[in-house]
Design an enzyme around this catalytic site. Structure first.
Site, mmCIF file in Angstrom:
data_model
loop_
_atom_site.group_PDB
_atom_site.id
_atom_site.type_symbol
_atom_site.label_atom_id
_atom_site.label_comp_id
_atom_site.label_asym_id
_atom_site.label_seq_id
_atom_site.Cartn_x
_atom_site.Cartn_y
_atom_site.Cartn_z
ATOM 1 N N ASN A 9 0.865 -1.176 0.000
ATOM 2 C CA ASN A 9 0.000 0.000 0.000
ATOM 3 C C ASN A 9 0.906 1.231 0.000
ATOM 4 O OD1 ASN A 9 -1.780 2.067 0.547
ATOM 5 N ND2 ASN A 9 -2.253 1.422 2.641
ATOM 6 N N TRP A 10 0.969 1.886 -1.145
ATOM 7 C CA TRP A 10 1.867 3.044 -1.251
ATOM 8 C C TRP A 10 1.275 4.290 -0.575
ATOM 9 C CZ3 TRP A 10 4.872 3.633 -6.541
ATOM 10 C CH2 TRP A 10 5.769 2.559 -6.662
ATOM 11 N N LYS A 11 0.019 4.235 -0.186
ATOM 12 C CA LYS A 11 -0.648 5.394 0.433
ATOM 13 C C LYS A 11 -0.443 6.642 -0.453
ATOM 14 C CE LYS A 11 0.189 3.307 4.886
ATOM 15 N NZ LYS A 11 0.141 3.460 6.306
ATOM 16 N N HIS A 92 -9.359 0.859 5.056
ATOM 17 C CA HIS A 92 -8.074 1.059 5.751
ATOM 18 C C HIS A 92 -8.311 1.989 6.939
ATOM 19 C CE1 HIS A 92 -4.003 2.367 6.588
ATOM 20 N NE2 HIS A 92 -3.579 1.308 5.911
ATOM 21 N N GLU A 94 -6.763 4.420 7.995
ATOM 22 C CA GLU A 94 -6.588 5.852 7.694
ATOM 23 C C GLU A 94 -7.828 6.417 7.003
ATOM 24 O OE1 GLU A 94 -2.795 5.394 5.741
ATOM 25 O OE2 GLU A 94 -1.888 4.904 7.674
ATOM 26 N N GLU A 162 -4.999 -5.243 10.579
ATOM 27 C CA GLU A 162 -4.012 -4.191 10.769
ATOM 28 C C GLU A 162 -4.306 -3.441 12.068
ATOM 29 O OE1 GLU A 162 -2.157 -3.028 6.774
ATOM 30 O OE2 GLU A 162 -3.878 -1.745 7.081
ATOM 31 N N GLY A 168 2.725 2.044 10.734
ATOM 32 C CA GLY A 168 3.694 3.135 10.582
ATOM 33 C C GLY A 168 4.411 3.512 11.865
ATOM 34 N N SER A 207 3.704 -2.345 10.245
ATOM 35 C CA SER A 207 5.155 -2.359 10.479
ATOM 36 C C SER A 207 5.831 -3.672 10.095
ATOM 37 C CB SER A 207 5.462 -1.985 11.942
ATOM 38 O OG SER A 207 5.031 -0.660 12.202
ATOM 39 N N GLY A 228 2.924 -1.218 4.223
ATOM 40 C CA GLY A 228 2.902 0.202 3.876
ATOM 41 C C GLY A 228 4.298 0.681 3.517
ATOM 42 N N GLY A 229 4.970 1.282 4.489
ATOM 43 C CA GLY A 229 6.264 1.935 4.253
ATOM 44 C C GLY A 229 7.272 1.055 3.515
HETATM 45 C C1 PEP Z 1 -0.629 0.021 6.126
HETATM 46 O O1 PEP Z 1 -0.918 1.178 6.237
HETATM 47 O O2 PEP Z 1 -1.385 -0.733 5.475
HETATM 48 C C2 PEP Z 1 0.575 -0.459 6.769
HETATM 49 C C3 PEP Z 1 0.614 -1.708 7.115
HETATM 50 O O3 PEP Z 1 1.593 0.444 6.996
HETATM 51 P P1 PEP Z 1 3.063 0.159 7.569
HETATM 52 O O4 PEP Z 1 3.553 -1.139 6.960
HETATM 53 O O5 PEP Z 1 3.885 1.321 7.155
HETATM 54 O O6 PEP Z 1 2.929 0.022 9.041
#
Ligand code: PEP
Length: 247
Positions: A9-11, A92, A94, A162, A168, A207, A228-229
């Site tokens: 997920n590049w957000k 999600h 967010e 999640e 994050g 994470s 994500g990241g």
């Molecule tokens: C996400 O937002 O779907 C996620 C898992 O982010 P991160 O891996 O950066 O915690």
């Protein structure tokens, strides 16, 4: 048998130049055992689908519940499909927090996405306060039930667990905590959807990075990750993919 899935997920990250990471990922992993999905910002879906050329799947990060109309700034499921997406992330945390998306809204979006043939990646997860209050299973159980439309199958639905406090932050639940939630989600899916509930893939997200991927992928009922990241760089996401392939 559930095929493992590495989803990124590049957000709100990435411009056209970032697609070099996709080319690098494909070059380094030409034949992964696992399915690979990347969900860039909407502005990059079409261009990423071209670069991916069917070697990895491309998805959106949200869609509207209506097929078309006066909804400035929104994107319909058919538009995602039209520019090469096969999947869409829905609910999600967010989106739930920043845009007030309720379970009912997520469910309506999932129905719209499914009607267009998109695979829905539906996200659930507790806040830190809810975990501290020992409400985790109740919260994720309700999110799962209320956000997932009837008729879920292994082909049309993926669920991502999640924990909001792990996204994050660099913090992750213990493996026992992940297993507890994933085993619970699996039993809820099987209770509602039978054999198809057993075929729905359950991703862990929050994470995930190369250094913790192997142990997370060895955990009960974890069929992959929503990342994500660490999905932004081919080297990191590729290392996570390798760990998943080896699991
Ligand atoms: C996400 O937002 O779907 C996620 C898992 O982010 P991160 O891996 O950066 O915690």
């Amino acid at each position: 048998m559930r095929r493992k899935l590495a989803a990124g997920n590049w957000k709100m990250n990435g411009v056209k130049a970032s697609l070099a990471e996709v080319s690098a990922l494909i070059a380094a992993h030409p034949n992964p055992k696992s399915e690979v999905l990347l969900c860039p910002p909407a502005t990059l879906v079409a261009a990423m689908a071209e670069v991916a050329a069917g070697k990895i799947a491309v998805g959106g990060q949200d869609c509207h519940m209506k097929a078309s109309g006066a909804h400035t700034g929104d994107i319909a499921a058919a538009m995602l499909r039209d520019c090469g997406a096969s999947h869409v992330i829905l609910g999600h945390s967010e989106r739930r927090a920043d845009h007030g998306e309720t379970n009912a809204i997520v469910r309506a979006k999932a129905e719209a996405a499914r009607a267009e043939g998109l695979v829905t990646v539906i996200c659930v997860g507790e806040t830190e306060a809810q975990r501290d209050a020992e409400e985790t299973l109740e919260v994720v159980g309700k999110q799962l039930f209320d956000s997932t439309p009837d008729g879920a199958t292994g082909a049309n639905t993926v669920i991502a667990y999640e924990p909001v406090w792990a996204i994050g932050t660099g913090r992750t639940p213990t493996l026992a905590q992940i297993a507890e939630v994933h085993d619970f989600l699996r039993s809820e899916l099987v209770a509602r959807f039978g054999a198809e509930g057993a075929a729905v893939r359950l991703l862990y997200g929050g994470s995930v990075k190369p250094s913790n991927a192997t142990e997370i992928f060895a955990t009960s009922n974890v069929d992959g990750a929503l990342v994500g990241g660490a999905s932004l760089k081919a080297a990191d996401f590729g290392a996570i993919l390798s760990a998943l392939d080896a699991a």
